[in-house]
Structures are given as C-alpha cells and as structure tokens.
Design a protein around this motif. Structure first.
Motif, PDB file in Angstrom:
ATOM      1  N   ALA A 186       2.760   3.249 -14.996  1.00  0.00           N
ATOM      2  CA  ALA A 186       3.370   4.035 -13.927  1.00  0.00           C
ATOM      3  C   ALA A 186       2.946   3.487 -12.576  1.00  0.00           C
ATOM      4  N   ILE A 187       3.820   3.638 -11.607  1.00  0.00           N
ATOM      5  CA  ILE A 187       3.487   3.324 -10.222  1.00  0.00           C
ATOM      6  C   ILE A 187       3.540   4.623  -9.431  1.00  0.00           C
ATOM      7  N   ALA A 188       2.557   4.823  -8.568  1.00  0.00           N
ATOM      8  CA  ALA A 188       2.443   6.071  -7.813  1.00  0.00           C
ATOM      9  C   ALA A 188       2.560   5.769  -6.324  1.00  0.00           C
ATOM     10  N   PRO A 189       3.769   5.799  -5.777  1.00  0.00           N
ATOM     11  CA  PRO A 189       3.934   5.525  -4.348  1.00  0.00           C
ATOM     12  C   PRO A 189       3.486   6.706  -3.497  1.00  0.00           C
ATOM     13  N   GLY A 190       3.193   6.406  -2.253  1.00  0.00           N
ATOM     14  CA  GLY A 190       2.995   7.451  -1.259  1.00  0.00           C
ATOM     15  C   GLY A 190       4.300   7.670  -0.509  1.00  0.00           C
ATOM     16  N   ALA A 191       4.202   7.900   0.793  1.00  0.00           N
ATOM     17  CA  ALA A 191       5.394   8.141   1.615  1.00  0.00           C
ATOM     18  C   ALA A 191       6.092   6.812   1.885  1.00  0.00           C
ATOM     19  N   VAL A 192       7.227   6.604   1.236  1.00  0.00           N
ATOM     20  CA  VAL A 192       8.004   5.365   1.383  1.00  0.00           C
ATOM     21  C   VAL A 192       9.283   5.704   2.123  1.00  0.00           C
ATOM     22  N   LEU A 193       9.657   4.860   3.070  1.00  0.00           N
ATOM     23  CA  LEU A 193      10.809   5.139   3.916  1.00  0.00           C
ATOM     24  C   LEU A 193      12.107   4.899   3.147  1.00  0.00           C
ATOM     25  N   THR A 194      12.546   5.939   2.456  1.00  0.00           N
ATOM     26  CA  THR A 194      13.784   5.941   1.695  1.00  0.00           C
ATOM     27  C   THR A 194      14.740   6.945   2.341  1.00  0.00           C
ATOM     28  N   GLN A 209       4.795  18.004   9.340  1.00  0.00           N
ATOM     29  CA  GLN A 209       3.921  18.087   8.172  1.00  0.00           C
ATOM     30  C   GLN A 209       3.694  16.700   7.569  1.00  0.00           C
ATOM     31  N   ILE A 210       4.745  15.912   7.479  1.00  0.00           N
ATOM     32  CA  ILE A 210       4.631  14.570   6.901  1.00  0.00           C
ATOM     33  C   ILE A 210       3.728  13.694   7.756  1.00  0.00           C
ATOM     34  N   LYS A 211       3.882  13.779   9.075  1.00  0.00           N
ATOM     35  CA  LYS A 211       3.106  12.912   9.970  1.00  0.00           C
ATOM     36  C   LYS A 211       1.635  13.318  10.035  1.00  0.00           C
ATOM     37  N   ASP A 249      -0.017   3.498  -1.886  1.00  0.00           N
ATOM     38  CA  ASP A 249       0.214   4.650  -1.004  1.00  0.00           C
ATOM     39  C   ASP A 249      -0.499   4.558   0.337  1.00  0.00           C
ATOM     40  N   GLY A 250      -0.882   3.365   0.748  1.00  0.00           N
ATOM     41  CA  GLY A 250      -1.531   3.232   2.044  1.00  0.00           C
ATOM     42  C   GLY A 250      -2.930   3.798   2.119  1.00  0.00           C
ATOM     43  N   GLY A 251      -3.526   4.105   0.965  1.00  0.00           N
ATOM     44  CA  GLY A 251      -4.898   4.604   0.942  1.00  0.00           C
ATOM     45  C   GLY A 251      -5.049   6.107   0.851  1.00  0.00           C
ATOM     46  N   SER A 252      -3.947   6.860   0.740  1.00  0.00           N
ATOM     47  CA  SER A 252      -4.047   8.327   0.740  1.00  0.00           C
ATOM     48  C   SER A 252      -4.828   8.856  -0.459  1.00  0.00           C
ATOM     49  N   ASP A 253      -4.555   8.323  -1.635  1.00  0.00           N
ATOM     50  CA  ASP A 253      -5.268   8.786  -2.819  1.00  0.00           C
ATOM     51  C   ASP A 253      -6.772   8.549  -2.675  1.00  0.00           C
ATOM     52  N   ALA A 254      -7.139   7.373  -2.175  1.00  0.00           N
ATOM     53  CA  ALA A 254      -8.564   7.071  -1.980  1.00  0.00           C
ATOM     54  C   ALA A 254      -9.181   7.985  -0.919  1.00  0.00           C
ATOM     55  N   TRP A 255      -8.415   8.323   0.095  1.00  0.00           N
ATOM     56  CA  TRP A 255      -8.906   9.205   1.166  1.00  0.00           C
ATOM     57  C   TRP A 255      -9.253  10.583   0.596  1.00  0.00           C
ATOM     58  N   PHE A 256      -8.390  11.092  -0.286  1.00  0.00           N
ATOM     59  CA  PHE A 256      -8.599  12.432  -0.828  1.00  0.00           C
ATOM     60  C   PHE A 256      -9.681  12.470  -1.908  1.00  0.00           C
TER      61      PHE A 256
END
Length: 282
Positions: A186-194, A209-211, A249-256
C-alpha cells in the motif's frame, strides 16, 4: 510488456499512474465511474461485480498487476459514510479477491493499494469501526460512526483507510498471495494536489483546516510524483517489498508519531508469534 488494471483512473493520482504505465508501453485496463474502458460504480456490489468480470475478460484471465486508486473523500452528506466504505474498502477487497487468480497466473505480479496518512493522523477513530470493516460488516461500521453526526464522513474515511491498510498487511503474507508470487503493498499519500483537494481548497473553512495541518516540508504533494512511486512499486525492483505501507506525505506521519514506529513484538504476543513462525516454516 505487462497488463495492469487501474481503478480510479479518470482523475487524480489514478489517472497519473495509468498515463505513466501506458506511456511505458504497458496495457492499462482503466476502471472508473465515467470516462474509462470499464465504467462501473464501485459503490455498489453490482458495480464491483461488473468491474471484476470486465477486467478479467479484457485481460484474458492474466494480470501482471493492479493499482487500486479509486476512493472517496470525506465530503458532507448523510449517505457519504456508506459510499466511502463501499468504495474505499469493499471497492478494493472485492475486486482483488476476484482478480487474485489472474494475478497468480502472472510471473511476480504486483498490487498497489492506495491507503492514506489519515490512517495515522486522525485521532479518536473507533476501533470497532475498523474491526467491522475487516469483518465485512458495513452496517455495523455505520452504526458505530453514527455518534459523530456531521463529522461521520471524516471518521468513515479514516476508518476505511486504517482497515484497508490492515487488510493489506494481513493478506500480503498469506500463502494465497505471497506464496503465489503476488506482491501486495500500500501507498499512503498525504495532501496531494488533485481535483478533490482543489475542490476542498476552494471552500474557505476547509481550506483553513487543510492549511493548518502539519506538513514538515510544506506545501502539497504532486500527483505525478506519487505515480512515480507507484510505478516503482510495480517494478521488478520491488520484488522484496511485501505487506508494506509506504508513507509519502511530506513528513506528517513522522510528525504525529515519531516514536510510535517501529516497535518490537510485545512480550505478551510472543507465544502467538512463535506459533506463526512454526506454521510458516512448515
């Protein structure tokens, strides 16, 4: 060249993946609710049956891989939690169960499921909802989430992504999958500009909220870059990748949860762990 099925191929990351595979000369059987070779509504059992059968027919019963990118986000609406569960969980599990024999026919088939970093960054997701997904009981999932009211779609989304990540982990290592030469990850993306994120950013309250959400490197992900990750996970270089959930995900998972993972097997599970090791070696 190889033959791949790609769900959610009409937009966003699924479209980017399908385009990259096609440009490399592979045959892509694209599946979506509109503008696809196989048009099917994955939010219904009949639609999933149609998609499964059509792909098997078009592939001749042999698939070199699959990319499960179809998914619904947590938009408002009374019926949204049900739709999220149908597409994000059962739209993956039901199709892959149907396609498993065709994947086993191929040499070293690869499957990539789109999970999400919501699986680790959304707090208070009820474990009962996740377990109900894994038990295949959507009505029980919805009953569990009813207490969240207007926020139910958010928790339905997170619960569906936790459940599908666990399903991947549990299923990938079984004789029917790993033992049959199929690599499931599985791949777990963060906020991707779609287009989905662009729609959310156009709503001021959602945009704020997103920002505010922590992304250590800043900004949003790029669909083309995520597609490159998926193409790599489908390649021969990923032969040793099995049952992994790759966070991009730009580091969000590691941050949390910097200290939450990896962690050793708890001593209280040692007996079960040793039993599984013995069964595996047999």
């Amino acid at each position: 060249m190889s033959t791949y099925a790609v769900t959610g191929a009409s937009s966003g990351m699924g479209r980017a993946v399908a385009a990259k595979l096609a440009s490399a000369g592979h045959t892509v059987i694209d599946v979506d609710i509109v503008d696809a070779t196989v048009t099917a509504d994955l939010s219904t059992p009949a639609g999933r049956d149609r998609a499964a059968a059509a792909v098997l027919e078009l592939s001749g019963g042999r698939l070199d891989g699959a990319v499960m990118a179809a998914g619904l986000g947590p938009a408002p609406g009374r019926d949204r939690p049900r739709l999220i569960g149908e597409v994000n969980y059962f739209g993956v599990v039901d199709l892959l169960d149907a396609w498993r024999p065709a994947l086993a026919e191929a040499d070293r088939a690869k499957v990539v499921v789109f999970a999400s970093n919501s699986s680790t960054t959304v707090p208070m997701v009820p474990g009962r909802a996740v377990r109900a997904f894994l038990d295949g009981d959507l009505d029980r999932v919805l009953g569990t989430l009813r207490i969240f009211g207007k926020q139910a779609p958010t928790f339905a989304y997170a619960a569906s992504k936790i459940a599908i990540s666990r399903w991947v982990r549990r299923t990938a290592v079984t004789p029917e999958w790993a033992g049959a030469g199929i690599r499931l990850n599985a791949i777990a993306p963060g906020a991707v500009l779609t287009p989905l994120l662009e729609k959310q950013l156009a709503t001021p309250a959602e945009a704020r909220q997103i920002k505010r959400f922590p992304v250590p490197i800043g900004g949003f992900g790029d669909a083309e870059q995520l597609a490159d990750w998926v193409v790599f996970m489908l390649s021969d270089s990923a032969d040793f990748l099995c049952g992994s959930v790759v966070f991009v995900d730009g580091g969000s998972d590691a941050w949390f949860r910097a200290d939450d993972w990896p962690r050793p097997v708890p001593a209280r599970r040692l007996r079960g762990y040793l039993n599984r090791m013995r069964a595996f070696r047999r």
